[in-house]
Motif scaffolding. Structure first.
Motif, mmCIF file in Angstrom:
data_model
loop_
_atom_site.group_PDB
_atom_site.id
_atom_site.type_symbol
_atom_site.label_atom_id
_atom_site.label_comp_id
_atom_site.label_asym_id
_atom_site.label_seq_id
_atom_site.Cartn_x
_atom_site.Cartn_y
_atom_site.Cartn_z
ATOM 1 N N GLY A 296 -6.741 -0.309 9.293
ATOM 2 C CA GLY A 296 -5.677 -1.303 9.361
ATOM 3 C C GLY A 296 -5.321 -1.939 8.033
ATOM 4 N N LEU A 297 -5.958 -1.501 6.947
ATOM 5 C CA LEU A 297 -5.691 -2.063 5.620
ATOM 6 C C LEU A 297 -4.796 -1.127 4.817
ATOM 7 C CD1 LEU A 297 -9.284 -3.323 4.701
ATOM 8 C CD2 LEU A 297 -7.353 -4.669 5.603
ATOM 9 N N PRO A 298 -3.974 -1.685 3.913
ATOM 10 C CA PRO A 298 -3.092 -0.837 3.094
ATOM 11 C C PRO A 298 -3.897 0.085 2.187
ATOM 12 C CG PRO A 298 -2.411 -3.145 3.012
ATOM 13 C CD PRO A 298 -3.761 -3.121 3.670
ATOM 14 N N LEU A 299 -3.422 1.303 2.034
ATOM 15 C CA LEU A 299 -4.050 2.275 1.134
ATOM 16 C C LEU A 299 -3.482 2.078 -0.267
ATOM 17 C CD1 LEU A 299 -3.809 5.345 3.517
ATOM 18 C CD2 LEU A 299 -5.882 4.111 2.909
ATOM 19 N N ASP A 300 -4.337 1.681 -1.196
ATOM 20 C CA ASP A 300 -3.880 1.346 -2.552
ATOM 21 C C ASP A 300 -3.208 2.525 -3.245
ATOM 22 O OD1 ASP A 300 -4.805 -1.207 -2.220
ATOM 23 O OD2 ASP A 300 -6.729 -0.846 -3.239
ATOM 24 N N SER A 301 -3.727 3.728 -3.016
ATOM 25 C CA SER A 301 -3.148 4.890 -3.696
ATOM 26 C C SER A 301 -1.717 5.135 -3.223
ATOM 27 C CB SER A 301 -4.004 6.132 -3.440
ATOM 28 O OG SER A 301 -4.189 6.341 -2.048
ATOM 29 N N PHE A 302 -1.466 4.951 -1.950
ATOM 30 C CA PHE A 302 -0.107 5.112 -1.431
ATOM 31 C C PHE A 302 0.796 4.014 -1.987
ATOM 32 C CE2 PHE A 302 3.387 4.544 1.470
ATOM 33 C CZ PHE A 302 3.735 5.838 1.836
ATOM 34 N N THR A 303 0.288 2.785 -2.034
ATOM 35 C CA THR A 303 1.063 1.663 -2.567
ATOM 36 C C THR A 303 1.466 1.919 -4.010
ATOM 37 O OG1 THR A 303 -0.056 0.087 -1.108
ATOM 38 C CG2 THR A 303 0.998 -0.814 -3.076
#
Length: 464
Positions: A21-28
């Motif tokens: 449920g947390l944002p994926l930093d690499s995608f961001t």
């Protein structure tokens, strides 16, 4: 995996939430890297396509853990997973690739066309390239003692990611023919970047349904239920412009007394009051695909239909407000006066298809872009000329459609099959002549004589 739309610096971007449920930093990092150079539509498709890859990758990891608990996802295995992505997208469970088959059994593939898979690999390659740049930056920081060395991989994931390969003779000829810079480099270009995860985009035959049937366009325009839509589709048919170019017209672009319309890049007048009226997020939706000319050649009878419908639209439907100068605006209650280009693509497409169904073209034409195909095909085959011939040279059609390259024009303007069949039958009749076939020398002589007669006619017209 959950893909969410977000906003950064007044522009739309996306975030991908992982299984926790947390944002994926690499995608961001990837999504935000697109903000400066890419328009909304490109960012949207790139993020959605990369999200599918993430889903595929996480699914494989889950399948691997279930089948072989404790087995690590090694570099070699990860490379195999990357290489199997195309097989997963296209063939799914029917693939001969074990990884693609395994993932598809757990998460069934949508079975995209090979050409679509090739397009979906473009953001993946861009993502891998960005990842490698970040790895190199972190490696430099670790050497400077500014981050923990153990946190940085000392080897690239794909060693051929930024490598170069010699240019083949066929590539050399193609580059020289299509690039002025390549043509003036001494000896020509020597190396190209190697292609990571190459895919094949097949050459598909032209689909005739891409072009709106020319003889039905007038009826289609008349079938629209508002003067705004009559004017919009009459303009698209008359000018052959892209849908977003028509939707973004400003009154500044019209010269009604001269009967002309210009198509202008929003980036060249970024501080126009009509654009400043929009919020930063709305300005981000202004699209432009690199049209090379502002001028348009408006075809009849659609040009007259456009100006006539525009007059009725202004008198009966347009809401004067003084807030902006966009020609086409919402008519819907509660949104009256808002620029119509902000409306949903699906809403406009539904209205297009309803009118198409009225004239018996339901399922025959896919959308407004078919009017652009009809425009290009008409110019190439049927446009009447002063010489008495029909059809403009492809270079003229290219300029009128605003394409930078001829090959782009040929995707829209196709030689009419019926005309080609007539020409073939006529040619065969001329050669056979009802008895014995004519010799090549006879055909050459007749062709030269025809050219002489044509030149004599042109000289006569000039003197007249």
């Amino acid at each position: 995996m959950t893909l969410l739309k977000a906003t950064k610096d007044g522009k739309a971007t996306w975030r991908l939430l992982g299984p926790n449920g947390l944002p994926l930093d690499s995608f961001t990092a990837f999504a935000d890297s697109l903000l400066r150079k890419h328009g909304f539509n490109t960012r949207n498709s790139y993020c959605r396509h990369l999200a599918i890859f993430y889903d595929y990758l996480f699914e494989y990891e889950a399948v691997l853990k279930a089948a072989s608990p404790g087995e690590p996802l090694t570099r070699a295995r990860l490379k195999s997973v990357l290489e199997a992505f195309d097989e997963y997208l296209v063939h799914g469970e029917d693939s001969g690739n074990e990884i693609a088959k395994l993932v598809s059994q757990s998460r069934p593939s949508t079975r995209y066309a090979a050409a679509t898979s090739a397009l979906m690999h473009a953001p993946l390659r861009k993502f891998l390239s960005l990842s490698e740049h970040i790895r190199q930056e972190l490696q430099e920081l670790s050497q400077l003692g500014m981050c923990t060395e153990g946190d940085v991989d000392t080897e690239p994931l794909l060693h051929d990611l930024h490598s170069k390969v010699p240019v083949t003779p066929s590539q050399h000829r193609a580059m020289t023919a299509n690039s002025m810079i390549s043509g003036v480099i001494s000896g020509g270009p020597k190396f190209l970047k190697s292609t990571v995860l190459p895919t094949t985009s097949p050459q598909v035959s032209y689909d005739d349904s891409r072009a709106f049937p020319f003889d039905e366009i007038e009826s289609f325009i008349k079938a629209q239920t508002t003067f705004r839509d009559k004017a919009l589709y009459a303009f698209l048919a008359a000018s052959g412009c892209r849908n977003h170019e028509g939707l973004q017209l400003l009154f500044d672009d019209l010269d009604i007394s001269a009967g002309t319309v210009a198509l202008r890049d929003p980036a060249l007048r970024a501080n126009h009051p009509s654009y400043l009226y929009l919020s930063p997020e709305e300005r981000d939706l202004l699209a432009w695909k690199g049209r090379t000319t502002e001028s348009t050649l408006l075809l009849e009878p659609f040009a007259s239909m456009f100006f006539e419908s525009l007059e009725h639209y202004m008198a009966k439907e347009y809401v004067p407000h003084g807030l902006h100068r966009f020609v086409f605006q919402y008519l819907k209650k509660g949104k009256e006066g808002r620029p119509y280009f902000l409306s949903s693509h699906n809403t406009r497409l539904e209205a297009f298809k309803r009118a198409a169904a009225v004239v018996g073209l339901e399922g025959v034409v896919s959308g407004p872009h078919s009017l652009r195909h009809a425009y290009g095909t008409y110019l190439l085959n049927y446009f009447p000329r002063l010489s008495g011939d029909y059809g403009l040279p492809i270079a003229f059609v290219q300029q009128l459609m605003g394409h930078a390259e001829e090959k782009s024009t040929l995707r829209y303007a196709r030689y009419d099959k019926d005309l080609m069949q007539l020409e073939l039958r006529h040619a065969n009749a001329m050669v056979y002549n009802g008895a014995e076939p004519k010799s090549i020398d006879q055909l050459k002589l007749e062709a030269l004589n025809a050219q002489v007669r044509k030149l004599q006619q042109q000289i006569g017209l000039t003197h007249a």
